[in-house]
Design a protein around this motif. Structure first.
Motif, short mmCIF file in Angstrom:
data_model
loop_
_atom_site.label_atom_id
_atom_site.label_comp_id
_atom_site.label_asym_id
_atom_site.label_seq_id
_atom_site.Cartn_x
_atom_site.Cartn_y
_atom_site.Cartn_z
N THR A 26 -12.56 -59.72 -17.27
CA THR A 26 -13.08 -59.24 -18.55
C THR A 26 -12.51 -60.12 -19.64
OG1 THR A 26 -13.17 -56.95 -17.75
CG2 THR A 26 -13.22 -57.28 -20.14
N PRO A 27 -13.34 -60.62 -20.56
CA PRO A 27 -12.80 -61.45 -21.64
C PRO A 27 -11.74 -60.71 -22.45
CG PRO A 27 -15.20 -61.57 -21.59
CD PRO A 27 -14.80 -60.48 -20.64
N ALA A 28 -10.71 -61.44 -22.88
CA ALA A 28 -9.70 -60.85 -23.75
C ALA A 28 -10.24 -60.65 -25.15
CB ALA A 28 -8.46 -61.74 -23.79
N GLY A 29 -11.32 -61.35 -25.48
CA GLY A 29 -11.99 -61.24 -26.76
C GLY A 29 -13.27 -62.05 -26.71
N THR A 30 -14.23 -61.71 -27.56
CA THR A 30 -15.51 -62.41 -27.54
C THR A 30 -16.08 -62.54 -28.94
OG1 THR A 30 -17.76 -62.40 -26.63
CG2 THR A 30 -16.80 -60.27 -27.18
N SER A 31 -16.86 -63.57 -29.16
CA SER A 31 -17.60 -63.70 -30.41
C SER A 31 -19.07 -63.40 -30.20
CB SER A 31 -17.43 -65.12 -30.99
OG SER A 31 -17.97 -66.08 -30.10
N THR A 32 -19.46 -63.03 -28.98
CA THR A 32 -20.85 -62.66 -28.69
C THR A 32 -20.89 -61.28 -28.02
OG1 THR A 32 -20.76 -63.89 -26.60
CG2 THR A 32 -21.67 -65.04 -28.51
N PRO A 33 -20.47 -60.22 -28.73
CA PRO A 33 -20.43 -58.89 -28.13
C PRO A 33 -21.80 -58.38 -27.69
CG PRO A 33 -20.13 -58.75 -30.52
CD PRO A 33 -20.04 -60.20 -30.15
N ALA A 34 -22.86 -58.78 -28.40
CA ALA A 34 -24.19 -58.31 -28.03
C ALA A 34 -24.60 -58.82 -26.66
CB ALA A 34 -25.22 -58.73 -29.08
N LEU A 35 -24.19 -60.03 -26.32
CA LEU A 35 -24.47 -60.56 -24.98
C LEU A 35 -23.71 -59.77 -23.92
CD1 LEU A 35 -25.62 -62.67 -23.00
CD2 LEU A 35 -23.64 -64.11 -23.54
N LEU A 36 -22.44 -59.52 -24.17
CA LEU A 36 -21.64 -58.77 -23.20
C LEU A 36 -22.21 -57.38 -22.92
CD1 LEU A 36 -17.83 -59.37 -23.88
CD2 LEU A 36 -19.10 -59.85 -21.79
N LYS A 37 -22.88 -56.79 -23.92
CA LYS A 37 -23.43 -55.45 -23.76
C LYS A 37 -24.65 -55.43 -22.84
CE LYS A 37 -21.92 -53.81 -28.31
NZ LYS A 37 -22.37 -53.39 -29.67
N ASN A 38 -25.23 -56.58 -22.57
CA ASN A 38 -26.38 -56.62 -21.69
C ASN A 38 -25.97 -56.13 -20.30
OD1 ASN A 38 -28.41 -57.88 -19.72
ND2 ASN A 38 -29.32 -58.37 -21.71
N PRO A 39 -26.78 -55.31 -19.64
CA PRO A 39 -26.44 -54.82 -18.30
C PRO A 39 -26.20 -55.93 -17.29
CG PRO A 39 -28.27 -53.57 -19.21
CD PRO A 39 -28.04 -54.72 -20.15
N VAL A 40 -26.75 -57.12 -17.53
CA VAL A 40 -26.52 -58.24 -16.62
C VAL A 40 -25.05 -58.64 -16.63
CG1 VAL A 40 -27.08 -60.67 -16.21
CG2 VAL A 40 -28.89 -59.06 -16.83
N LEU A 41 -24.36 -58.37 -17.75
CA LEU A 41 -22.94 -58.69 -17.85
C LEU A 41 -22.10 -57.42 -17.74
CD1 LEU A 41 -24.29 -61.37 -18.84
CD2 LEU A 41 -22.24 -61.75 -20.16
N LEU A 42 -21.61 -56.86 -18.86
CA LEU A 42 -20.72 -55.71 -18.76
C LEU A 42 -21.37 -54.37 -19.10
CD1 LEU A 42 -17.29 -56.93 -20.23
CD2 LEU A 42 -17.96 -56.63 -17.83
N GLY A 43 -22.51 -54.39 -19.78
CA GLY A 43 -23.12 -53.12 -20.15
C GLY A 43 -22.22 -52.32 -21.08
N ASP A 44 -22.08 -51.03 -20.82
CA ASP A 44 -21.29 -50.15 -21.68
C ASP A 44 -19.82 -50.54 -21.73
OD1 ASP A 44 -23.58 -48.73 -22.22
OD2 ASP A 44 -23.18 -47.17 -20.73
N ARG A 45 -19.32 -51.18 -20.69
CA ARG A 45 -17.90 -51.56 -20.66
C ARG A 45 -17.56 -52.62 -21.71
NH1 ARG A 45 -16.31 -53.98 -15.70
NH2 ARG A 45 -18.50 -54.49 -15.28
N ALA A 46 -18.58 -53.26 -22.27
CA ALA A 46 -18.35 -54.29 -23.28
C ALA A 46 -17.71 -53.72 -24.54
CB ALA A 46 -19.66 -54.98 -23.64
#
Length: 364
Positions: free
Chosen positions: A119-139
């Motif tokens: 899991t990234p320690a931090g991100t500048s693209t949170p909307a991408l992380l929220k995609n179900p292909v990546l982390l979904g709700d865990r983002a």
């Protein structure tokens, strides 16, 4: 640590496309050309307009038969842990120990980290992380780096205590001196899907998660190779496809020199090549040039700055030249997730693009 000026925030999905946002000169040219040709297109048959445009813009590249398109290997080479790697662009990256806290300033990083089971320690693209292909709700549990793309707040990055920071080449270099006071900075910039796979393998070696990296590579290669076989068996490989982004004033096209264009080329007839060596205009196409290529299917992702902004295809809806594009007339224009299609670039995002495109491109 100081923060660089932020004259205008960049929307999610637009961050990895700085050239499209800066093409002011080509924007003026596109407006002028569109105005002239739109008046002509209103009274001339489509075939005549296309021939005129082809004559003005140069001969269109001859389509490749499916059998002549690049082959996709399913083979995955062994991978060993390492504290120093040479990435696909020839840059040597060295870390003192396997990184555990990785801060992502570009979507490829988020995709790779998730593919490795981290899991990234931090991100500048949170909307991408929220995609179900990546982390979904865990983002929602991942901290968002303050600032806008290319102008991230370095103090915000430092507060996340990273072992490694991954940014985008050509964008985050100005942050290097400040970031490398507390962590290594690795700038990635793939132009082919093979390079994206190479970056995943590099990060798998650096983190010691070699099994996860090769498993992710195998899943992606299988998805793409199966997709190519499906496209050829069903006639989808004969469809001419376009992937575009931006605004009606400046239409950006994922050419064959980009990750996404390179990905679509083995699957479909993808004739959109760079329009020259100038990075500001090589991927900028006018509506008239799109009509000349006559795509059967158009994928678009819109760079929206506010909820009031219209999608790219909405902006083009009343354009008389756009209305004559075969994909428009056939109802085969599809707005896609701008985060996944615009800034993912990793094996998870690219695999989803293969599956999502095959689901809508018509066969025989």
């Amino acid at each position: 640590m100081s923060r660089r000026p932020d004259p205008r925030p960049v929307p999610a999905g637009a961050g990895d496309r700085p050239a499209a946002a800066r093409a002011a000169a080509s924007r003026r040219s596109a407006r002028s050309t569109a105005a002239r040709v739109s008046r002509v297109a209103a009274v001339l048959p489509v075939a005549v307009v296309a021939l005129l445009l082809a004559g003005c813009g140069g001969a269109a590249p001859a389509p490749q038969a499916p059998a002549d398109r690049p082959a996709v290997s399913r083979d995955v080479a062994p991978l060993e842990p390492a504290l120093s790697v040479t990435d696909p662009r020839g840059t040597t990256v060295t870390v003192p120990a396997p990184p555990k806290r990785i801060v992502c300033l570009t979507g490829l990083c988020d995709d790779m980290v998730v593919e490795l089971g981290l899991t990234p320690a931090g991100t500048s693209t949170p909307a991408l992380l929220k995609n179900p292909v990546l982390l979904g709700d865990r983002a929602a549990q991942v901290p968002t780096v303050k600032g806008s793309f290319g102008s991230e707040d370095v103090e915000s990055i430092a507060a996340l205590r990273p072992d490694l920071v991954i940014g985008l080449g050509g964008v985050h270099e100005p942050l290097r001196a400040a970031i490398e006071r507390f962590a290594p900075l690795w700038l990635v910039q793939p132009t082919t899907w093979e390079e994206s796979v190479g970056y995943l393998r590099n990060l798998g070696s650096l983190t010691g998660r070699t099994a996860e990296a090769t498993a992710g590579e195998q899943r992606f290669r299988t998805t793409l190779a199966d997709g190519v076989e499906q496209a050829r068996a069903t006639g989808k490989a004969d469809r001419k496809v376009l992937l575009m982004y931006g605004s009606a004033d400046t239409i950006g096209v994922d050419t064959t020199d980009t990750v996404n264009g390179n990905l679509l080329a083995p699957l479909y007839d993808y004739p959109f090549v760079p329009r020259g060596a100038d990075v500001e205009t090589a991927s900028t196409y006018s509506v008239e040039e799109i009509l000349a290529q006559a795509p059967d299917v158009v994928f678009a992702f819109s760079l929206l700055f506010s909820s009031e902004d219209r999608t790219l295809t909405d902006q083009l809806a009343d354009n008389p030249v756009w209305q004559q594009v075969p994909a428009v007339q056939a109802g085969q224009v599809h707005e896609m997730d701008p985060r996944l299609w615009g800034s993912g670039r990793g094996t998870r995002s690219l695999g989803a693009m293969v599956e999502q495109s095959l689901a809508v491109v018509p066969g025989r």
